[in-house]
Design a protein around this motif. Structure first.
Motif, PDB file in Angstrom:
ATOM      1  N   LEU A   1       2.986   8.282  -8.309  1.00  0.00           N
ATOM      2  CA  LEU A   1       2.942   8.415  -9.975  1.00  0.00           C
ATOM      3  C   LEU A   1       4.162   9.047 -10.601  1.00  0.00           C
ATOM      4  O   LEU A   1       4.390   8.664 -11.809  1.00  0.00           O
ATOM      5  CB  LEU A   1       1.758   9.396 -10.260  1.00  0.00           C
ATOM      6  N   THR A   2       4.720  10.197  -9.689  1.00  0.00           N
ATOM      7  CA  THR A   2       5.891  10.544 -10.336  1.00  0.00           C
ATOM      8  C   THR A   2       6.887   9.432 -10.220  1.00  0.00           C
ATOM      9  O   THR A   2       7.770   9.567 -11.359  1.00  0.00           O
ATOM     10  CB  THR A   2       6.348  11.916  -9.411  1.00  0.00           C
ATOM     11  N   TYR A   3       7.104   8.622  -9.437  1.00  0.00           N
ATOM     12  CA  TYR A   3       8.041   7.685  -9.447  1.00  0.00           C
ATOM     13  C   TYR A   3       7.690   6.576 -10.550  1.00  0.00           C
ATOM     14  O   TYR A   3       8.707   6.228 -11.173  1.00  0.00           O
ATOM     15  CB  TYR A   3       8.123   6.777  -8.102  1.00  0.00           C
ATOM     16  N   LEU A   4       6.677   6.478 -10.762  1.00  0.00           N
ATOM     17  CA  LEU A   4       6.170   5.364 -11.836  1.00  0.00           C
ATOM     18  C   LEU A   4       6.867   6.114 -13.060  1.00  0.00           C
ATOM     19  O   LEU A   4       7.217   5.280 -14.055  1.00  0.00           O
ATOM     20  CB  LEU A   4       4.549   5.155 -11.946  1.00  0.00           C
TER      21      LEU A   4
ATOM     22  N   LEU B   1       3.210  -2.300 -14.736  1.00  0.00           N
ATOM     23  CA  LEU B   1       4.543  -1.396 -14.356  1.00  0.00           C
ATOM     24  C   LEU B   1       4.573  -1.726 -12.778  1.00  0.00           C
ATOM     25  O   LEU B   1       5.608  -1.760 -12.308  1.00  0.00           O
ATOM     26  CB  LEU B   1       4.337  -0.023 -14.721  1.00  0.00           C
ATOM     27  N   ILE B   2       3.521  -1.406 -12.131  1.00  0.00           N
ATOM     28  CA  ILE B   2       3.551  -1.700 -10.525  1.00  0.00           C
ATOM     29  C   ILE B   2       4.038  -3.015 -10.302  1.00  0.00           C
ATOM     30  O   ILE B   2       4.983  -3.238  -9.257  1.00  0.00           O
ATOM     31  CB  ILE B   2       2.265  -1.112 -10.081  1.00  0.00           C
ATOM     32  N   LEU B   3       3.489  -4.022 -11.093  1.00  0.00           N
ATOM     33  CA  LEU B   3       3.667  -5.317 -10.643  1.00  0.00           C
ATOM     34  C   LEU B   3       5.413  -5.461 -10.979  1.00  0.00           C
ATOM     35  O   LEU B   3       5.954  -6.142 -10.147  1.00  0.00           O
ATOM     36  CB  LEU B   3       2.860  -6.367 -11.476  1.00  0.00           C
ATOM     37  N   TYR B   4       5.739  -4.995 -12.221  1.00  0.00           N
ATOM     38  CA  TYR B   4       7.151  -5.009 -12.336  1.00  0.00           C
ATOM     39  C   TYR B   4       8.020  -4.697 -11.256  1.00  0.00           C
ATOM     40  O   TYR B   4       8.916  -5.309 -11.005  1.00  0.00           O
ATOM     41  CB  TYR B   4       7.320  -4.319 -13.895  1.00  0.00           C
TER      42      TYR B   4
ATOM     43  N   TYR C   1       0.802  -1.134   0.177  1.00  0.00           N
ATOM     44  CA  TYR C   1       0.129  -0.106   0.021  1.00  0.00           C
ATOM     45  C   TYR C   1       0.901   1.336  -0.036  1.00  0.00           C
ATOM     46  O   TYR C   1       2.207   1.290   0.356  1.00  0.00           O
ATOM     47  CB  TYR C   1      -1.055   0.078   1.270  1.00  0.00           C
ATOM     48  N   LEU C   2       0.342   2.350  -0.343  1.00  0.00           N
ATOM     49  CA  LEU C   2       1.094   3.599  -0.278  1.00  0.00           C
ATOM     50  C   LEU C   2       1.212   4.230   1.149  1.00  0.00           C
ATOM     51  O   LEU C   2       0.304   4.022   1.838  1.00  0.00           O
ATOM     52  CB  LEU C   2       0.268   4.721  -1.190  1.00  0.00           C
ATOM     53  N   PRO C   3       2.202   4.483   1.413  1.00  0.00           N
ATOM     54  CA  PRO C   3       2.308   5.406   2.499  1.00  0.00           C
ATOM     55  C   PRO C   3       1.651   6.389   2.850  1.00  0.00           C
ATOM     56  O   PRO C   3       1.214   7.142   1.691  1.00  0.00           O
ATOM     57  CB  PRO C   3       3.907   5.598   2.754  1.00  0.00           C
ATOM     58  N   PHE C   4       1.319   6.895   3.934  1.00  0.00           N
ATOM     59  CA  PHE C   4       0.349   8.199   4.188  1.00  0.00           C
ATOM     60  C   PHE C   4       1.487   9.195   4.727  1.00  0.00           C
ATOM     61  O   PHE C   4       2.218   9.003   5.550  1.00  0.00           O
ATOM     62  CB  PHE C   4      -0.579   7.787   4.975  1.00  0.00           C
TER      63      PHE C   4
END
Length: 143
Positions: free
Chosen positions: A52-55, A107-110, A38-41
């Protein structure tokens, strides 16, 4: 066994973008284990924009085959980044052609496979998938 080096891994940076939570539980006679991400808060809100910037920074590694990237890096220099810029444009074009296909999920799975499980990508499927003359279906995330 042959071990492929995970040259593209950026684990430290990715660890800051996703949190991994491992669970172990029993269901009947089965002992199960799961990895959940999960994404950190920050300030009570998920860090979606940073993720999204990292992706976007990782699209090139996901979409363009390793040997093609290495070739561009070898002929680039600080005064001529045209080969790398061309690859970035190619990666962006591949994602634009792949609308409604789930490529961002892949891409996230990769990134999860590459950085959390140290599994380098064996086949760069995206350039094959988006070729209209050679449709490729299934076998996502070949690591």
């Amino acid at each position: 066994m042959f071990k492929i080096p995970n040259i593209d891994s950026n684990k430290d940076s990715f660890d800051a973008r996703l949190v991994r939570h491992q669970l172990h539980w029993q269901s009947g006679d089965s002992r199960l284990q799961g990895d959940f991400f999960y994404l950190p808060f920050r300030d009570g809100k998920p860090t979606t924009d940073e993720f999204l910037t990292y992706l976007a920074t990782q699209m090139l590694n996901y979409a363009i085959p390793f040997n093609k990237r290495m070739e561009a890096y070898s002929v680039s220099n600080p005064s001529d980044l045209a080969p790398i810029t061309a690859l970035k444009k190619e990666a962006k074009d591949l994602f634009q052609r792949a609308t409604n296909t789930g490529e961002f999920g892949e891409l996230i799975l990769y990134l999860i496979l590459r950085d959390f499980f140290d599994a380098p990508q064996v086949v760069c499927k995206m350039s094959l998938e988006t070729n209209p003359n050679l449709p490729v279906f299934g076998a996502d995330a070949l690591h």
